[in-house]
Design a protein around this motif. Structure first.
Motif, short mmCIF file in Angstrom:
data_model
loop_
_atom_site.label_atom_id
_atom_site.label_comp_id
_atom_site.label_asym_id
_atom_site.label_seq_id
_atom_site.Cartn_x
_atom_site.Cartn_y
_atom_site.Cartn_z
N SER A 185 14.27 -36.53 7.68
CA SER A 185 14.86 -36.51 9.02
C SER A 185 15.19 -37.93 9.51
N SER A 186 15.66 -38.77 8.58
CA SER A 186 15.98 -40.16 8.92
C SER A 186 17.23 -40.28 9.78
N GLY A 187 18.10 -39.26 9.76
CA GLY A 187 19.35 -39.31 10.51
C GLY A 187 20.45 -40.06 9.80
N LEU A 188 20.21 -40.45 8.54
CA LEU A 188 21.20 -41.20 7.76
C LEU A 188 22.08 -40.26 6.95
N THR A 189 23.15 -40.80 6.42
CA THR A 189 24.09 -40.04 5.59
C THR A 189 23.38 -39.34 4.43
N ASP A 190 23.89 -38.16 4.06
CA ASP A 190 23.32 -37.39 2.94
C ASP A 190 23.76 -38.00 1.61
N THR A 191 23.35 -39.21 1.36
CA THR A 191 23.81 -39.89 0.15
C THR A 191 22.88 -39.64 -1.03
N ASP A 214 20.21 -39.94 15.62
CA ASP A 214 18.93 -40.62 15.77
C ASP A 214 17.87 -39.97 14.88
N ALA A 215 17.00 -40.78 14.34
CA ALA A 215 15.92 -40.29 13.49
C ALA A 215 15.15 -39.18 14.21
N GLY A 216 14.87 -38.11 13.44
CA GLY A 216 14.13 -36.98 13.99
C GLY A 216 15.00 -35.87 14.54
N ASN A 217 16.32 -36.11 14.65
CA ASN A 217 17.21 -35.12 15.24
C ASN A 217 18.04 -34.34 14.23
N ARG A 218 17.92 -34.70 12.95
CA ARG A 218 18.73 -34.03 11.93
C ARG A 218 17.93 -33.95 10.63
N TRP A 219 17.87 -32.76 10.03
CA TRP A 219 17.25 -32.61 8.72
C TRP A 219 18.35 -32.54 7.68
N SER A 220 18.29 -33.40 6.69
CA SER A 220 19.27 -33.35 5.61
C SER A 220 18.63 -33.88 4.33
N TYR A 221 18.83 -33.15 3.27
CA TYR A 221 18.21 -33.44 1.97
C TYR A 221 19.01 -34.51 1.25
N SER A 222 18.35 -35.62 0.94
CA SER A 222 19.05 -36.70 0.24
C SER A 222 18.03 -37.54 -0.51
N ASN A 223 18.50 -38.60 -1.12
CA ASN A 223 17.62 -39.46 -1.92
C ASN A 223 17.06 -40.65 -1.14
N VAL A 224 17.19 -40.64 0.17
CA VAL A 224 16.63 -41.72 0.97
C VAL A 224 15.12 -41.82 0.76
N PHE A 225 14.51 -40.73 0.29
CA PHE A 225 13.06 -40.72 0.04
C PHE A 225 12.62 -41.88 -0.85
N GLN A 226 13.53 -42.33 -1.74
CA GLN A 226 13.10 -43.36 -2.68
C GLN A 226 12.78 -44.69 -1.99
N LYS A 227 13.19 -44.84 -0.74
CA LYS A 227 12.80 -46.05 0.00
C LYS A 227 11.29 -46.07 0.23
N LEU A 228 10.64 -44.91 0.13
CA LEU A 228 9.18 -44.87 0.22
C LEU A 228 8.55 -45.65 -0.93
N MET A 229 9.20 -45.64 -2.09
CA MET A 229 8.70 -46.42 -3.22
C MET A 229 8.69 -47.90 -2.87
N ASP A 230 9.75 -48.33 -2.18
CA ASP A 230 9.82 -49.73 -1.77
C ASP A 230 8.75 -50.05 -0.72
N VAL A 231 8.50 -49.10 0.19
CA VAL A 231 7.48 -49.29 1.22
C VAL A 231 6.10 -49.45 0.58
N VAL A 232 5.78 -48.56 -0.38
CA VAL A 232 4.49 -48.63 -1.05
C VAL A 232 4.37 -49.92 -1.86
N ALA A 233 5.45 -50.27 -2.55
CA ALA A 233 5.43 -51.51 -3.35
C ALA A 233 5.20 -52.73 -2.47
N GLN A 289 8.67 -31.03 10.92
CA GLN A 289 9.63 -31.26 12.00
C GLN A 289 10.10 -29.89 12.47
N ASN A 290 10.81 -29.82 13.59
CA ASN A 290 11.17 -28.52 14.17
C ASN A 290 12.56 -28.05 13.80
#
Length: 356
Positions: free
Chosen positions: A153-159, A172-191, A264-265
């Protein structure tokens, strides 16, 4: 003397009776949860006959799996192997890609980093990886928390290709659910928060602790996890036990419970990169339509699942203490899908004919 003997006999009878009552509530060996050793290849089994499964339907299930391009299929009950099948030359030691089913590995590794105090999912992403990780205005980028990336639910493009120029602002973040690969930024956060590369942290904190074998491979658009089938099953078993392996709580149980709850809702059938059954409605990748009903109508309502392209699956069913693994090529080569597909409902029809 006779009174004393009578008293002792009554006392002994009472103790035996209590012992029998206690035994009736004690799980049998097959009912107790089992974890395979981390140091050898032994894995306990239990028979489908002892579980009362319909023997006449097992071959039909195997035939269907073969027809639908399956490479491997496993069912665990209480951690023990009930079915373990390999098709099309695949073997117990052969590795296969998890595709987006591996998102759940990232989710739970993020949870481990939080419990170690390295990050907080309620903090903004840029606190860990710096400003400018998106192409959004800075004020909009600052709205994106780690939790928004965990929940799609980042609100970013479905890239699919995650580079800053592709990560443009939609809502705005939290206002849109869309399935994309933005999740991989979590790898950068953990690193960044652990001061080491993601794979090293993952190996130390999760993979090695449960005896998995596997590796992250740089795919065309994001890193994809590869492992043998039993390693996928190990993660499924960890997930069935809410992050606990043997006597160690590897993933904080509160975090794990949050990860398999509606996050999220907008799409109630999505947690922290886990798909959830039994909710009132669901959404699918690459579509903003909200569909009424369960994610997988034929599956148990309490099921949560890791789902990847070409029908890579980990189904976890707490009510049955069951984990089911499917690896392979797409069940329908003309429609390889990103995650959810009609294959899930059809497969569960076959599974139900066996286990019910």
């Amino acid at each position: 003397m006779r009174t004393l003997k009578l008293f002792l006999l009554l006392l002994l009878s009472s103790l035996i009776g209590c012992s029998k009552d206690d035994d009736s509530t004690t799980p049998t060996q097959e009912e107790a949860m089992y974890f395979p050793s981390n140091t050898n290849s032994n894995w306990e089994t239990t028979s489908s006959t002892s579980l009362g499964w319909n023997q006449s339907q097992i071959q039909s299930l195997k035939d269907y799996l073969f027809q639908k391009n399956t490479k491997s299929f496993m069912i665990l009950v209480n951690g023990r192997i009930v079915m373990e099948e390999y098709f099309d030359g695949h073997t117990q030691d052969a590795t296969w890609q998890w595709n987006s089913a591996g998102k759940t590995l990232v989710s739970e590794t993020t949870g481990i980093a939080q419990q170690e105090g390295l990050l907080d999912v309620n903090n903004k992403v840029s606190q860990y990886i710096g400003n400018g990780w998106t192409n959004a205005p800075q004020a909009k980028e600052d709205l994106i928390k780690v939790s928004h990336v965990l929940t799609m639910s980042s609100g970013l493009t479905d890239t699919q290709l995650v580079i800053p120029s592709n990560l443009t602002y939609l809502e705005d973040a939290g206002n849109r659910w869309s399935y994309s690969n933005v999740f991989q930024k979590l790898m950068d956060v953990v690193a960044a928060s652990s001061n080491q590369d993601f794979e090293s942290y993952f190996n130390t904190k999760l993979k090695n602790k449960i005896g998995m074998e596997g590796f992250w491979n740089n795919g065309v658009i994001f890193k994809i996890y590869h492992s043998n089938t039993r390693s996928m099953a190990r993660f499924g078993l960890l997930s069935l036990n809410k992050g606990k392996w043997m006597n160690e709580q590897i993933i904080n149980e509160n975090y794990f419970n949050a990860s398999i709850s509606t996050s999220q809702n907008i799409n109630p059938s999505y947690g922290y990169l886990w798909w959830l059954n039994g909710k009132s409605s669901y959404m699918v990748p690459s579509d903003q339509t909200v569909f009424p009903g369960f994610l997988v109508a034929n599956a148990p309502a309490d099921m949560y699942a890791a789902m990847g392209a070409e029908d890579q699956r980990i189904y976890v069913i707490p009510s049955r203490k069951m984990v089911i693994i499917r690896m392979g090529n797409a069940s329908d080569p003309a429609n390889p899908n990103f995650a959810l597909s009609g294959f899930d409902n059809a497969l569960w029809e076959k599974i139900n004919a066996v286990i019910n």
